[in-house]
Design an enzyme around this catalytic site. Structure first.
Site, PDB file in Angstrom:
ATOM      1  N   CYS A  67       7.305   6.565  -9.829  1.00 35.77           N
ATOM      2  CA  CYS A  67       7.748   7.019  -8.585  1.00 35.77           C
ATOM      3  C   CYS A  67       9.035   6.892  -8.339  1.00 35.77           C
ATOM      4  CB  CYS A  67       6.993   6.433  -7.505  1.00 35.77           C
ATOM      5  SG  CYS A  67       6.482   5.047  -7.252  1.00 35.77           S
ATOM      6  N   GLU A 106       1.533   5.487  -0.787  1.00 39.18           N
ATOM      7  CA  GLU A 106       2.919   5.629  -1.463  1.00 39.18           C
ATOM      8  C   GLU A 106       2.451   6.749  -2.358  1.00 39.18           C
ATOM      9  OE1 GLU A 106       5.433   6.049  -3.952  1.00 39.18           O
ATOM     10  OE2 GLU A 106       4.428   4.227  -4.820  1.00 39.18           O
TER      11      GLU A 106
END
EC number: 1.2.1.88
Length: 515
Positions: A320, A286
């Site tokens: 994020c 990720e």
């Protein structure tokens, strides 16, 4: 029979008892600030002269702790231990592994405010953000334990009358877990426990700015009954220990959360088959995002402004999933922009240990310098209507910054900033807004604020992100409710907290017996 999964509730700090309990957690953590923490390899606690020093980003003079730093030699020792331990751990009963997760979750739940207080001190998280981080760590353990119980007998496949066919999952081997600093408890715990409950052994390399919370989590795993050698704690530098473990021929998979550049580097290195390696390594990654909230002209404009501000500036924009682009229909652009500026100017930037603080510091000097460089770019590419200032004299504090009238192809609209800076861009119509939102190499999260059902359905189909939200902000995915992971350069779309996540840590085996 375990009870049905339900996510851990967030703490209501308007309740006096909860406020006092959190303050006690802070006092407890303050009582052991500055301690040394060892490496842990095969249950052996190893102290090294070389240390990773963790400081409070809100007060650079406050030492949170010193964690022993692994060398390549110690990393090799940890690999050998993990490889050997895997031979027995892979045959352990899934029910036993799940029980360890449930016990660990219960321990953390009892120490919830203590762990949140560590996050206040080590990661600079305000109370509510720290509380959510700890709750998510509990959620991952509760959810993955239950998921393993669902997968333990495999998945039914068809059999003809003359045969009995089975489709089952077996563990992969030794996994290298490289966890991030922005969710140093939740994501670290989730990555680690997903790997171990699937029957793998682990080398855990936490982020270098937040290693203490990982060291405290190792204590929890030991108390929960995890056998020695299943999780080996090897903090160290990425260039020395990280690369060595990624390249190692006995590494079976790498689970990484972090920046795009490091993720790509890991992906490339893992693709190489090194001498002695008999498998293709798996990478679960990720890697960040450039996330957008799109505001339609037919929308709740107050909701839009509040969603943008909350998503852009929660934990100082260091998620994020944070909103770093607000793309707004030209008919309502000025209204939403002006209201967002008003809300932003109401935010308090201060010591996160004080209840009521909206924003604390950014992570470290490198983060401060990077974000301030983008603020400077913002002054060239748009109009700064809020914030634009930083102060790194005591901690690394940056004011929440709104940059208006940014062109859709500007750097502020393309590059991940990872700080409290949001660019506002005007769209001619809804199709144009979606085109701007998709004009990025990332594809993690996004949100659409609209009362137009046709536009919502169009976005559902065409807004190319892994997590898309309607009429709310673009942060705050809940384990088991909104599985999390993105497209393109946001990673491998490994949906953490989702029903297919554990399968990424296992391999399927078919057996067929003729009757």
């Amino acid at each position: 029979m375990v009870v049905a999964y339900k996510h851990e509730p967030f703490t209501d700090f308007s309740v006096e008892a909860n406020k006092l309990a959190f303050e006690e957690g802070l006092k407890k953590v303050e009582s052991y600030l500055g301690q040394d923490y060892p490496l842990i390899i095969g249950g052996e606690k190893i102290t090294t002269e070389d240390k990773i020093v963790s400081v409070n980003p809100a007060n650079k003079e406050e030492l949170v702790g010193r964690v022993s730093k692994a060398s390549r030699e110690l990393a090799e020792k940890a690999m050998q231990v993990a490889d050997e331990t895997f031979q027995t751990w892979r045959k352990s009963k899934p029910e036993m592994r799940a029980d360890i997760l449930f016990r660990a979750a219960a321990i953390v739940r009892r120490r919830k405010h203590e762990f949140s207080a560590i996050l206040v001190k080590e990661a600079g998280k305000p109370w509510n953000e720290a509380d959510a981080d700890t709750a998510e760590a509990i959620d991952f353990m509760e959810y993955y334990g239950r998921q393993m119980l669902k997968l333990k007998d495999g998945i039914p496949v068809e059999s003809r009358p003359i045969e009995y066919n089975r489709f089952s999952y077996i563990p992969l081997g030794v996994g290298v877990i490289i966890s991030p600093w922005n969710f140093p408890f939740a994501i670290m715990a989730g990555m680690t426990t997903a790997a171990l409950v699937s029957g793998n052994t682990v080398l855990l390399k936490p982020a270098s700015t937040t290693p203490v919370v990982a060291a405290k989590f190792m204590e929890v795993l030991e108390e929960a009954g995890l056998p020695a050698g299943v999780v080996n704690f090897v903090p160290g530098s990425g260039s020395e220990v990280g690369d060595y473990l990624v390249d190692h021929p006995r590494t079976r998979f790498i689970s990484f959360t972090g920046s795009r550049d490091v993720g790509i580097r890991i992906y490339e290195r893992a693709a190489k088959v090194n001498p002695g390696q008999i498998w293709l390594k798996r990478v679960i990654a990720e890697m960040g995002g450039k996330d957008t909230i799109v505001v339609d002209k037919e929308a709740d404009l107050e909701l839009a402004a509040k969603s943008i501000v909350a998503s852009a500036f929660g934990f100082s924009g260091q998620k994020c999933s944070a909103c770093s682009r607000a793309v707004i229909h030209e008919d309502v652009y000025d209204h939403v922009l002006n209201r967002a500026v008003e809300l932003t100017k109401e935010l308090t930037v201060a010591n996160p240990a004080v209840l009521g603080t909206n924003m604390g510091p950014v992570n470290d000097q490198a983060a401060f310098d990077k974000v301030m460089s983008y603020v400077a770019i913002g002054k060239e590419e748009g109009r700064i209507l809020a914030g634009g200032e930083g102060d790194d004299s005591k901690g690394w504090f940056i004011q929440p910054t709104i940059v208006a009238d940014v062109a859709e192809d500007a750097r502020l609209m393309k590059e991940e900033i990872f700080g409290p800076v949001v660019a506002f861009c005007k769209a001619k119509d809804f199709d144009h807004a979606l085109a701007i939102a998709n004009n990025t190499e990332y594809g993690l999260t996004g949100a659409v604020i609209s009362n137009n059902r046709d536009h919502i359905e169009k976005a559902r189909e065409d807004f190319h992100v892994g997590n898309l939200y309607f009429n709310r902000g673009c942060t705050g995915a809940i384990v088991g409710y909104q599985p999390f992971g993105g497209f393109n350069m946001s990673g491998t779309d490994s949906k953490a907290g989702g029903p297919d996540y554990l399968a990424l840590h296992m391999q399927a085996k078919t057996t067929s017996e003729t009757l």
